[in-house]
Design an enzyme around this catalytic site. Structure first.
Site, short mmCIF file in Angstrom:
data_model
loop_
_atom_site.label_atom_id
_atom_site.label_comp_id
_atom_site.label_asym_id
_atom_site.label_seq_id
_atom_site.Cartn_x
_atom_site.Cartn_y
_atom_site.Cartn_z
N GLY A 150 21.41 14.16 4.28
CA GLY A 150 20.16 13.38 4.35
C GLY A 150 19.96 12.71 5.70
O GLY A 150 19.02 11.93 5.87
N ALA A 201 0.85 -1.20 0.00
CA ALA A 201 0.00 0.00 0.00
C ALA A 201 0.88 1.24 0.00
O ALA A 201 1.83 1.35 0.80
CB ALA A 201 -0.89 0.00 1.24
N GLY A 247 18.05 0.85 14.19
CA GLY A 247 18.16 0.31 12.83
C GLY A 247 18.61 -1.14 12.75
O GLY A 247 17.90 -2.05 13.19
N LYS A 276 8.82 3.27 15.78
CA LYS A 276 9.09 3.51 17.22
C LYS A 276 8.05 4.41 17.86
O LYS A 276 7.66 4.21 19.00
CB LYS A 276 10.49 4.10 17.42
CG LYS A 276 10.59 5.50 16.86
CD LYS A 276 11.91 5.82 16.29
CE LYS A 276 11.67 6.88 15.25
NZ LYS A 276 12.21 6.66 13.98
N GLU A 315 16.22 15.77 8.94
CA GLU A 315 15.09 16.26 8.14
C GLU A 315 15.19 17.78 8.00
O GLU A 315 15.92 18.43 8.76
CB GLU A 315 13.77 15.97 8.87
CG GLU A 315 13.56 14.53 9.27
CD GLU A 315 13.12 13.66 8.12
OE1 GLU A 315 12.53 14.21 7.18
OE2 GLU A 315 13.38 12.45 8.16
N GLY A 322 18.88 4.38 7.79
CA GLY A 322 19.20 4.11 6.39
C GLY A 322 18.39 2.94 5.87
O GLY A 322 17.97 2.06 6.64
N LYS A 333 12.64 5.65 21.50
CA LYS A 333 13.47 4.44 21.57
C LYS A 333 13.78 4.09 23.02
O LYS A 333 13.80 2.91 23.40
CB LYS A 333 14.74 4.65 20.76
CG LYS A 333 14.46 4.80 19.26
CD LYS A 333 15.66 5.35 18.50
CE LYS A 333 15.35 5.50 17.02
NZ LYS A 333 16.36 6.27 16.27
N ILE A 368 20.93 -2.70 14.27
CA ILE A 368 21.54 -3.34 15.46
C ILE A 368 20.54 -4.27 16.13
O ILE A 368 19.44 -3.84 16.49
CB ILE A 368 21.98 -2.27 16.49
CG1 ILE A 368 22.93 -1.27 15.85
CG2 ILE A 368 22.60 -2.92 17.70
CD1 ILE A 368 23.30 -0.11 16.78
N1 HSE Z 1 16.40 9.88 12.49
C1 HSE Z 1 16.93 8.77 13.20
C2 HSE Z 1 18.41 9.00 13.44
C3 HSE Z 1 16.76 7.46 12.50
O1 HSE Z 1 18.97 10.02 13.05
O2 HSE Z 1 19.02 8.12 14.04
C4 HSE Z 1 15.37 6.94 12.58
O3 HSE Z 1 14.99 6.68 13.90
#
Ligand code: HSE
Length: 434
Positions: free
Chosen positions: A192, A50, A139, A110, A195, A308, A210, A141
């Site tokens: 990148g 979707a 990520g 999260k 944001e 990533g 987290k 880990i």
């Molecule tokens: N924006 C987060 C970071 C990754 O910079 O680690 C996604 O949780």
């Protein structure tokens, strides 16, 4: 249905979202479907995706895309939902509906888990479904499975992590290249990592979600993001960083979850002056790491890429295969437990060492008067250093362990003193010993 008959029937996956992470999950799944199916012990099939707007994705059959996520979560032929759309709504509604429709969930979300984890786990367990979420924290880990499965026989004392790559990158650039915060942030945005609106990363919201997930798992209690005390790194200056370096520290944004002597959970995200000898001090750039201390295991460290497309997809694929095995064998994996139901310690009672930087008048009696303020609040001083002279005089005071409440009262009193022209920084200090 017996496990044997299920083995002939593929596990059909419906994916919600196909952005940076989702498209990488699809790519990896489609590139090695046969081998991954062999590892899962059951054929796995990406059946539907979707998206908000349908556009061509190289290597993915356009016929499996839909703009209607409800058609996926209501499809009786879909066994497993991979939620990579992010955000709380409609992800929460869709996940809940999917569970009610007897589907297991793999998610990287999260924010969803840190706000609605309890409802989702309760619903999933009532239906006999899995929720796997390895990608939601740090990520690639593996840290969820180690806490939930591998360490479930141990007693975790403390979890301390660098769980936000963007802020770790910014702090690394400030330390290693003497860049001001704003310059390092711009660089993180250009690469990148950050944001256009960097608030979630820079102000610690991402890390707080987290921290809630990790502390809930570690201490067998439901913890939500609103339980987490949070400060970001936007107040950290190059002067703070240079001072940290000169004193043998590195400034890191840490998520810390630990048990207090009253068996409460202290859970917080804030910048810390970390002794250089601590294993987390050497975690540079956008890397993440989580340092766990458990009663029998002792110290453990988990390190890798925290964000990533491909690293996050790696964790999601691991979850997809694990859940597919359970579906094939009509079983479920290790579940979260919340039996301990511990209280969250108010931040005022949390004990830490602090570094306080003060601009002061440089004349006799100043140090004595300042020391008296600390004594009055019951805060014991470990070291005092003076930088500069006369109008540029600056005192750097490191305390022994004090509560946040005692420290706040001390700082409030210092700010009212004529001889103190400015309280430039108050930063918590963490030692190197486990
Ligand atoms: N924006 C987060 C970071 C990754 O910079 O680690 C996604 O949780």
């Amino acid at each position: 249905m017996s496990p044997m008959s299920r083995a002939d029937k593929p596990v059909r996956i419906g994916m919600l979202g196909c952005g940076v992470v989702g498209s990488e999950v699809a790519r990896l799944l489609l590139a090695d479907t046969e081998e991954l199916s062999t590892r899962a012990g059951v054929k796995i099939e990406l059946a539907a995706i979707a998206v908000r707007t349908i556009k061509p994705h190289e290597g993915i059959n356009p016929a499996i895309f839909t703009t209607d996520p409800y058609s996926i979560v209501n499809d009786p032929e879909i066994d497993l939902i991979v939620e990579v759309m992010g955000g709380i709504e409609p992800a929460y509604e869709l996940a809940l509906l999917a569970i009610q429709n007897r589907k297991s969930i793999v998610t990287a979300n999260k924010a969803l888990l840190a706000s609605h984890g309890a409802e989702l786990f309760t619903a999933a367990y009532a239906q006999g479904e899995d929720i796997y979420y390895e990608a939601s924290v740090a990520g690639a880990i593996p840290i969820i499975r180690p806490l939930r499965d591998s360490l479930v026989g141990d007693f975790v004392i403390r979890v301390m992590g660098i769980v936000n790559g963007t802020t770790n990158y910014i702090l690394t650039k400030m330390h290693e290249d003497n860049k001001e915060f704003a310059v390092a942030l711009k660089e993180a945005q250009d690469l990148g990592y950050a944001e256009a609106d960097p608030t979630a990363d820079v102000e610690g919201f991402d890390a707080a979600a987290k921290a809630a997930i990790l502390s809930g798992l570690a201490f067998h209690t439901r913890v939500t993001v609103s339980d987490v005390y949070r400060e970001g790194i936007s107040q950290i200056t190059l002067d703070d960083v240079q001072l940290a370096k000169s004193l043998g520290y590195v400034i890191k944004l840490l998520a810390i979850a630990e048990l207090t002597p009253k068996d409460e959970i202290s859970v917080r995200v804030h910048p810390v002056m970390l002794e250089k000898a601590h294993p987390l001090a050497s975690v540079r750039d956008a890397f993440n790491a989580v340092f766990v201390e458990a009663e029998s295991a002792g110290p453990l460290m988990f390190y890798g890429r925290g964000a990533g497309g491909a690293p996050t997809a790696s964790a999601i694929l691991g979850d997809i295969l694990a859940v597919s095995r359970h579906i094939a064998h009509n079983s479920v994996g290790q579940r979260e437990t919340d039996y301990a139901d511990r209280d969250i310690a108010p931040i005022e009672t949390t004990k830490t060492k602090f570094l306080i930087r003060l601009e002061v008048q440089d004349k006799s009696g100043v140090l004595a008067a300042i020391a008296q303020v600390f004594a009055t609040q019951g805060v014991s001083i470990q070291t005092v250093d003076q930088n500069g002279r006369d109008a540029d005089a600056e005192l750097i005071i490191v305390t022994h362990l004090a509560t946040e409440g005692e420290l706040k009262a001390t700082v409030d009193a210092l700010k009212k003193m004529d001889i103190v022209s400015k309280v430039s920084s108050v930063i918590r200090v963490e030692g190197a010993s486990a």
